[in-house]
Design an enzyme around this catalytic site. Sequence first.
Site, mmCIF file in Angstrom:
data_model
loop_
_atom_site.group_PDB
_atom_site.id
_atom_site.type_symbol
_atom_site.label_atom_id
_atom_site.label_comp_id
_atom_site.label_asym_id
_atom_site.label_seq_id
_atom_site.Cartn_x
_atom_site.Cartn_y
_atom_site.Cartn_z
ATOM 1 N N ARG A 211 0.830 -1.217 0.000
ATOM 2 C CA ARG A 211 0.000 0.000 0.000
ATOM 3 C C ARG A 211 0.860 1.260 0.000
ATOM 4 N NH1 ARG A 211 -3.407 -3.446 3.477
ATOM 5 N NH2 ARG A 211 -1.615 -3.394 4.853
ATOM 6 N N CYS A 290 10.711 4.391 6.817
ATOM 7 C CA CYS A 290 9.474 4.771 7.522
ATOM 8 C C CYS A 290 8.679 3.512 7.831
ATOM 9 C CB CYS A 290 8.618 5.698 6.654
ATOM 10 S SG CYS A 290 9.225 7.378 6.606
ATOM 11 N N GLU A 321 12.833 2.791 20.611
ATOM 12 C CA GLU A 321 12.179 4.103 20.524
ATOM 13 C C GLU A 321 11.805 4.590 21.922
ATOM 14 O OE1 GLU A 321 9.007 3.773 17.651
ATOM 15 O OE2 GLU A 321 10.407 3.402 16.020
ATOM 16 N N HIS A 339 8.757 8.634 14.917
ATOM 17 C CA HIS A 339 7.691 7.680 14.524
ATOM 18 C C HIS A 339 6.357 8.409 14.300
ATOM 19 C CE1 HIS A 339 6.634 3.157 14.751
ATOM 20 N NE2 HIS A 339 5.836 3.773 13.902
ATOM 21 N N ALA A 342 2.828 8.245 10.295
ATOM 22 C CA ALA A 342 1.395 7.970 10.115
ATOM 23 C C ALA A 342 0.520 9.011 10.809
ATOM 24 C CB ALA A 342 1.068 6.585 10.651
HETATM 25 N N1 LIG Z 1 6.123 4.794 10.403
HETATM 26 C C1 LIG Z 1 4.855 4.530 10.629
HETATM 27 O O1 LIG Z 1 4.213 5.173 11.433
HETATM 28 C C2 LIG Z 1 4.178 3.425 9.857
HETATM 29 C C3 LIG Z 1 2.806 3.506 9.595
HETATM 30 C C4 LIG Z 1 2.200 2.494 8.837
HETATM 31 C C5 LIG Z 1 2.942 1.413 8.398
HETATM 32 N N2 LIG Z 1 4.263 1.341 8.710
HETATM 33 C C6 LIG Z 1 5.066 0.204 8.254
HETATM 34 O O2 LIG Z 1 5.079 0.187 6.861
HETATM 35 C C7 LIG Z 1 5.067 -1.170 6.430
HETATM 36 C C8 LIG Z 1 4.427 -1.257 5.062
HETATM 37 O O3 LIG Z 1 3.053 -0.904 5.200
HETATM 38 P P1 LIG Z 1 2.014 -1.232 4.007
HETATM 39 O O4 LIG Z 1 0.697 -0.750 4.479
HETATM 40 O O5 LIG Z 1 2.558 -0.768 2.713
HETATM 41 O O6 LIG Z 1 2.049 -2.822 4.063
HETATM 42 P P2 LIG Z 1 1.620 -3.821 2.919
HETATM 43 O O7 LIG Z 1 1.381 -5.108 3.574
HETATM 44 O O8 LIG Z 1 0.577 -3.226 2.061
HETATM 45 O O9 LIG Z 1 2.972 -3.920 2.033
HETATM 46 C C9 LIG Z 1 4.107 -4.590 2.443
HETATM 47 C C10 LIG Z 1 4.807 -5.076 1.192
HETATM 48 O O10 LIG Z 1 6.038 -5.661 1.573
HETATM 49 C C11 LIG Z 1 6.245 -6.795 0.734
HETATM 50 N N3 LIG Z 1 7.181 -7.684 1.395
HETATM 51 C C12 LIG Z 1 6.934 -8.578 2.381
HETATM 52 N N4 LIG Z 1 8.082 -9.218 2.707
HETATM 53 C C13 LIG Z 1 9.053 -8.703 1.913
HETATM 54 C C14 LIG Z 1 10.437 -8.932 1.786
HETATM 55 N N5 LIG Z 1 11.060 -9.852 2.536
HETATM 56 N N6 LIG Z 1 11.127 -8.212 0.883
HETATM 57 C C15 LIG Z 1 10.512 -7.272 0.124
HETATM 58 N N7 LIG Z 1 9.188 -7.027 0.175
HETATM 59 C C16 LIG Z 1 8.480 -7.724 1.074
HETATM 60 C C17 LIG Z 1 4.863 -7.389 0.570
HETATM 61 O O11 LIG Z 1 4.810 -8.204 -0.586
HETATM 62 C C18 LIG Z 1 4.006 -6.140 0.435
HETATM 63 O O12 LIG Z 1 3.863 -5.784 -0.923
HETATM 64 C C19 LIG Z 1 4.264 -1.896 7.526
HETATM 65 O O13 LIG Z 1 4.692 -3.224 7.626
HETATM 66 C C20 LIG Z 1 4.532 -1.122 8.760
HETATM 67 O O14 LIG Z 1 5.528 -1.763 9.520
HETATM 68 C C21 LIG Z 1 4.891 2.324 9.422
#
Ligand SMILES: NC(=O)c1ccc[n+]([C@@H]2O[C@H](COP(=O)([O-])OP(=O)(O)OC[C@H]3O[C@@H](n4cnc5c(N)ncnc54)[C@H](O)[C@@H]3O)[C@@H](O)[C@H]2O)c1
Length: 429
Positions: A211, A290, A321, A339, A342
Amino acid sequence: MEVPINLNSSTSYNNNNNNNNNNNNNNNNNNNNNNNNNNNNNNNNNNNNNNNNRRTVAGEKMDKKVLIADQINEKGIDELKDIVEVIPNFTISNEELLEAIKDFDAIIVRSRTKVTREIIEASDKLRIIARAGVGVDNVDVQAATERGIMVINAPESTSITVAEHTMGLILALSRKIAMADNSVKNGNWEKGRFMGVELNGKTLGVIGMGRIGNQVVTRSKAFGMDTLVYDPYITKKSALELGVTVVDLETLIKESDVMTIHVPLKPETKYLISKSQFEMMKENVFIVNCARGGIINEDDLYNALSNNQIRGAGLDVFENEPPKNSKLLELDNVVLTPHIAASTKEAQRDAAIIVCNEIKKVFKGTSPKNVINMPVLDPETSSLIKPYFTLIEKIGKFIIQTAKGNINEIDVTYCGALSEIPKQDILTR
Ligand SMILES: NC(=O)c1ccc[n+]([C@@H]2O[C@H](COP(=O)([O-])OP(=O)(O)OC[C@H]3O[C@@H](n4cnc5c(N)ncnc54)[C@H](O)[C@@H]3O)[C@@H](O)[C@H]2O)c1
């Protein structure tokens, strides 16, 4: 009054990330549009309510009680308050909750309230635990699953917000914005010190094309960047549709001018970027994380930055953190945020609207989309399909051991009583 939000469940067994990613994009966009529509609808509702000086659906409330234990956006509460009894108590302690939980059919939390096993086991008629956000670290999902309680979240609510923060960190690094800001505030005017680099024509390497990765790619194109993607679960077809080049991790690392990480933290992504990866990078590269602390090895990052092996790093997340004693805090060529990727009003509003709509769906007997711990089935369907779970698990284990390469699509053929159940009911995830 129900204000529907587009949270379509997948009705296909196609486990193709191409579709998932596109759906994610569409859902994000639809959600935004819907959220805007919701806002308009809410405003209209408010106007109508004021004009008529009465509630929209007086007397039509369901016999359900929802506890809102952490402050969430009002727009979400508006979605629920006309159809069920909503009790906001943003200061309730865990001890008080232990007693109070018996009366509630659903509870909504953000981060303050910890929905522990003890609380879950003290509940009586609780059906839903909703986290108005993405992570569910403050909910004992295992305990909820054992009691048949749905855990609902709003993963799509923050994608745009996190992508924008990612772009912010990339720009802050490439134009040394944080350092320049600090210098001007200290009474200096050091124009020569802050020579930047353009993003236009540079290569952005995106690790994880889910996403958030999708949203980052869209934005990077507006900056004239070329994109390389590493995601073992993305297919060639979806890469083509998204206009990105999928490469292996090593190629991405060697060829990127800017790298950004959007994968979950799990055993295979722990220290995904460590000493040997830093050694492969271009010396002018910027790296941004991020996603989660622990995906980049921070000691190795410190060494790479302090030896000028790479140009800079932007981090929103850390292994510990806050990163109190981190050596990274001493460096000039890092931009650090606490952090907050989001944290926008819009993401919080959308998270509240999404989970409240999900709760509404459950109470109205339709399938929610964001249940993280179970497919949503009526008891009759559930008892019919339950015996097949073990069989499916065994077939899955067999396939995973015998299949070569990535599994992009699974066709399932089944017959008998099972085939008479509407697919939508089973395939909610
Ligand atoms: N900083 C923040 O406040 C914040 C907020 C929201 C999400 N996040 C982090 O961002 C990450 C991504 O969020 P998202 O909504 O895009 O998740 P998502 O599940 O939509 O996307 C994750 C992607 O990573 C890929 N993936 C999984 N394992 C992998 C690997 N070993 N190598 C490469 N790609 C791999 C998956 O195929 C998927 O397309 C979350 O896991 C979360 O930890 C952080």
